[in-house]
Write an enzyme that holds these catalytic residues in place. Structure first.
Site, PDB file in Angstrom:
ATOM      1  N   GLU A 140       0.822  -1.209   0.000  1.00 39.03           N
ATOM      2  CA  GLU A 140       0.000   0.000   0.000  1.00 39.03           C
ATOM      3  C   GLU A 140       0.858   1.262   0.000  1.00 39.03           C
ATOM      4  O   GLU A 140       1.941   1.280   0.575  1.00 39.03           O
ATOM      5  CB  GLU A 140      -0.863   0.046   1.267  1.00 39.03           C
ATOM      6  N   CYS A 195       5.311  -7.140   7.941  1.00 44.57           N
ATOM      7  CA  CYS A 195       6.290  -6.599   8.884  1.00 44.57           C
ATOM      8  C   CYS A 195       6.455  -7.613  10.010  1.00 44.57           C
ATOM      9  O   CYS A 195       5.521  -8.327  10.350  1.00 44.57           O
ATOM     10  CB  CYS A 195       5.755  -5.282   9.454  1.00 44.57           C
ATOM     11  N   CYS A 223       3.784  -4.835  16.342  1.00 45.97           N
ATOM     12  CA  CYS A 223       3.102  -3.833  17.182  1.00 45.97           C
ATOM     13  C   CYS A 223       1.596  -4.156  17.251  1.00 45.97           C
ATOM     14  O   CYS A 223       0.963  -4.442  16.227  1.00 45.97           O
ATOM     15  CB  CYS A 223       3.311  -2.427  16.623  1.00 45.97           C
ATOM     16  N   CYS A 272      -1.085  -2.221  15.034  1.00 45.37           N
ATOM     17  CA  CYS A 272      -0.774  -1.994  13.620  1.00 45.37           C
ATOM     18  C   CYS A 272      -1.312  -3.099  12.721  1.00 45.37           C
ATOM     19  O   CYS A 272      -1.128  -4.292  12.991  1.00 45.37           O
ATOM     20  CB  CYS A 272       0.740  -1.878  13.453  1.00 45.37           C
ATOM     21  N   GLY A 291       5.753  -2.082   6.840  1.00 44.42           N
ATOM     22  CA  GLY A 291       7.136  -2.529   7.004  1.00 44.42           C
ATOM     23  C   GLY A 291       7.954  -1.673   7.946  1.00 44.42           C
ATOM     24  O   GLY A 291       7.574  -0.554   8.294  1.00 44.42           O
ATOM     25  N   GLU A 292       9.088  -2.228   8.352  1.00 49.24           N
ATOM     26  CA  GLU A 292      10.031  -1.498   9.201  1.00 49.24           C
ATOM     27  C   GLU A 292      11.246  -1.170   8.329  1.00 49.24           C
ATOM     28  O   GLU A 292      12.034  -2.068   7.984  1.00 49.24           O
ATOM     29  CB  GLU A 292      10.413  -2.373  10.409  1.00 49.24           C
ATOM     30  N   LEU A 306       7.406   5.979  19.392  1.00 49.82           N
ATOM     31  CA  LEU A 306       7.628   5.757  20.823  1.00 49.82           C
ATOM     32  C   LEU A 306       6.377   5.148  21.455  1.00 49.82           C
ATOM     33  O   LEU A 306       6.421   4.070  22.041  1.00 49.82           O
ATOM     34  CB  LEU A 306       7.997   7.092  21.483  1.00 49.82           C
ATOM     35  N   HIS A 307       5.273   5.845  21.351  1.00 47.12           N
ATOM     36  CA  HIS A 307       3.952   5.329  21.735  1.00 47.12           C
ATOM     37  C   HIS A 307       3.743   4.983  23.205  1.00 47.12           C
ATOM     38  O   HIS A 307       2.686   4.452  23.568  1.00 47.12           O
ATOM     39  CB  HIS A 307       3.563   4.121  20.885  1.00 47.12           C
ATOM     40  N   ASN A 319      -5.655   4.810  15.128  1.00 43.76           N
ATOM     41  CA  ASN A 319      -6.620   4.394  14.132  1.00 43.76           C
ATOM     42  C   ASN A 319      -7.060   2.985  14.484  1.00 43.76           C
ATOM     43  O   ASN A 319      -6.282   2.058  14.326  1.00 43.76           O
ATOM     44  CB  ASN A 319      -5.885   4.349  12.791  1.00 43.76           C
ATOM     45  N   CYS A 334      -2.030   2.742   6.599  1.00 44.91           N
ATOM     46  CA  CYS A 334      -1.473   1.629   5.847  1.00 44.91           C
ATOM     47  C   CYS A 334      -1.713   0.282   6.494  1.00 44.91           C
ATOM     48  O   CYS A 334      -1.765   0.158   7.695  1.00 44.91           O
ATOM     49  CB  CYS A 334       0.008   1.862   5.623  1.00 44.91           C
TER      50      CYS A 334
HETATM   51  N1  SAH Z   1       7.744   0.444  11.118  1.00 47.60           N
HETATM   52  C1  SAH Z   1       7.872   1.864  11.137  1.00 47.60           C
HETATM   53  C2  SAH Z   1       7.089   2.594  10.067  1.00 47.60           C
HETATM   54  C3  SAH Z   1       5.706   2.136   9.709  1.00 47.60           C
HETATM   55  S1  SAH Z   1       4.334   2.632  10.641  1.00 47.60           S
HETATM   56  C4  SAH Z   1       7.544   2.398  12.512  1.00 47.60           C
HETATM   57  O1  SAH Z   1       7.202   1.602  13.380  1.00 47.60           O
HETATM   58  O2  SAH Z   1       7.709   3.582  12.746  1.00 47.60           O
HETATM   59  C5  SAH Z   1       4.206   4.379  10.622  1.00 47.60           C
HETATM   60  C6  SAH Z   1       3.642   4.915  11.915  1.00 47.60           C
HETATM   61  O3  SAH Z   1       2.244   4.573  12.080  1.00 47.60           O
HETATM   62  C7  SAH Z   1       4.344   4.374  13.142  1.00 47.60           C
HETATM   63  O4  SAH Z   1       4.533   5.411  14.062  1.00 47.60           O
HETATM   64  C8  SAH Z   1       3.341   3.366  13.663  1.00 47.60           C
HETATM   65  O5  SAH Z   1       3.562   3.048  15.010  1.00 47.60           O
HETATM   66  C9  SAH Z   1       2.046   4.084  13.390  1.00 47.60           C
HETATM   67  N2  SAH Z   1       0.849   3.240  13.421  1.00 47.60           N
HETATM   68  C10 SAH Z   1       0.718   1.951  13.068  1.00 47.60           C
HETATM   69  N3  SAH Z   1      -0.545   1.542  13.230  1.00 47.60           N
HETATM   70  C11 SAH Z   1      -1.235   2.594  13.707  1.00 47.60           C
HETATM   71  C12 SAH Z   1      -2.586   2.785  14.086  1.00 47.60           C
HETATM   72  N4  SAH Z   1      -3.494   1.810  14.020  1.00 47.60           N
HETATM   73  N5  SAH Z   1      -2.935   4.029  14.518  1.00 47.60           N
HETATM   74  C13 SAH Z   1      -2.034   5.027  14.580  1.00 47.60           C
HETATM   75  N6  SAH Z   1      -0.764   4.906  14.245  1.00 47.60           N
HETATM   76  C14 SAH Z   1      -0.345   3.690  13.815  1.00 47.60           C
END
Ligand code: SAH
Length: 342
Positions: free
Chosen positions: A91, A111, A115, A118, A158-159, A214-215, A289, A332
């Site tokens: 995507e 990936c 997480c 995600c 992806g990472e 970071l989250h 999301n 994504c």
């Molecule tokens: N793997 C990388 C890049 C891809 S995700 C990373 O972890 O940064 C891009 C961003 O979207 C990251 O900050 C990820 O944590 C966040 N993300 C993934 N799923 C999400 C969701 N459901 N709601 C909000 N942010 C999300």
């Protein structure tokens, strides 16, 4: 194995054409042709027929075809599901901002970071993308929309740092003057925090913006949603970020997905403030999301406001991500999951 022409630098294409008994400038002709949209070796009108036959035996041009396309009626955001040469799908999202058109691209099919919130990681990693396949997401969107992309975010599936060599090559390719010629300062790379790779990236001399997901304000909470937290502590991660800042002089952007009742309290904001206060950084708050399988809820409007204001008392620069493409499920991972029933 045949050479992937679109993953090659002009110099590498020159070396290839020389090795196939043709003058160097043929390499430049191939490079320029690829960026003009040639996707079939036979279409290179500037190359002799006999050479095209030899080239086809030794090389190929990868393709990405649009399998699905969703256009937001609200803000013109366009989401693509691209099909790659082996049938895998990724995507990408095209977004229009005041400062220019931005493309959010994928770096892997799936990936393996796991997480919890995600959608891209639910079925694990299928494979990493080649530099050409990252480029194609931009080239094919530009062609489809007849618009130029000026900014890139590596925030799709992806990472990126788990596909390190291909991503670095992609960054150098995208910056080629006779190619897409997109400035590295207009590119953001987002990582869940692979500490060893952040250190490597700092040494590449590539002035991209580093975004770190970071989250959570402490290890205990971070481990609940991000498996990478079991490998690297926040302390180790921030130490790597500080080394990156010192080496590159560039501000880091921290991504923080606000999940209601999980990481969005005033205490969480204070803990985060203490952690990041004084650092050359920026915090980007993203109301989470919700994805199908998990019960994560986005934070209430007021909680977001209080969280932002609390962080600001630590003199931290904070923004709340504006939601684009709300009507097309633009985050994504969700479109591919729908398609593959994962
Ligand atoms: N793997 C990388 C890049 C891809 S995700 C990373 O972890 O940064 C891009 C961003 O979207 C990251 O900050 C990820 O944590 C966040 N993300 C993934 N799923 C999400 C969701 N459901 N709601 C909000 N942010 C999300």
């Amino acid at each position: 194995m045949k050479a992937d022409l679109l993953s090659m630098f002009p110099q590498e294409l020159e070396d290839l054409t020389l090795s196939l008994g043709q003058p160097k400038y043929r390499g430049t002709q191939i490079f320029e042709g690829l960026y003009r949209g040639i996707r079939d070796i036979d279409q290179f009108t500037s190359l002799p027929k006999a050479f095209k036959a030899v080239l086809s035996e030794n090389a190929f041009i990868p393709t990405a075809t649009i399998k699905r396309k969703l256009v937001s009626q609200i803000d013109g955001t366009v989401k693509y599901l691209f099909q790659l040469h082996d049938g895998e799908t990724v995507e990408s999202v095209f977004m229009q901002y005041k400062h220019g058109n931005t493309m959010c691209i994928s770096t892997q099919v799936g990936c393996r970071m796991g997480c919890a919130f995600c959608a891209s990681t639910k079925a694990g990693l299928v494979r990493s993308l080649y530099p050409s396949e990252m480029l194609l997401q931009i080239l094919e969107a530009q062609r489809d929309l007849d618009k130029r992309v000026s900014n890139i975010v590596l925030m799709g599936m992806g990472e990126p740092l788990d596909n390190y060599d291909n991503v670095i090559k992609f960054l150098r390719l995208v910056n080629q003057e006779k190619g897409l010629n997109i400035g590295l300062r207009h590119i953001s790379l987002s990582t869940c925090g692979l500490v060893d790779k952040i250190d490597r990236l700092a040494d590449e001399n590539l002035p991209v913006t580093l975004s770190v997901s970071l989250h959570a304000p402490n290890d205990e909470k971070r481990k609940r949603t991000m498996p990478i937290a079991n490998k690297y502590s926040i302390k180790e991660l921030l130490a790597a970020c500080n080394r990156f800042i010192n080496k590159t002089g560039r501000r880091i952007s921290f991504e923080y997905a606000l999940i209601s009742g999980e990481n969005d309290s005033v205490d969480d904001a204070k803990e985060l403030g203490l952690l990041l206060g004084g650092m050359l950084c920026h915090v980007n708050l993203i109301p989470v999301n919700p994805i199908k399988e998990k019960n994560f809820k986005r934070s209430e409007k007021n909680a977001i406001k209080v969280f932002t204001e609390t962080l600001e008392t630590y003199k931290i620069n904070v923004t709340v991500r504006r939601k684009l493409g709300a009507d097309i499920n633009a985050s994504c991972g969700q479109l591919r999951a729908e398609e593959t029933n994962n």
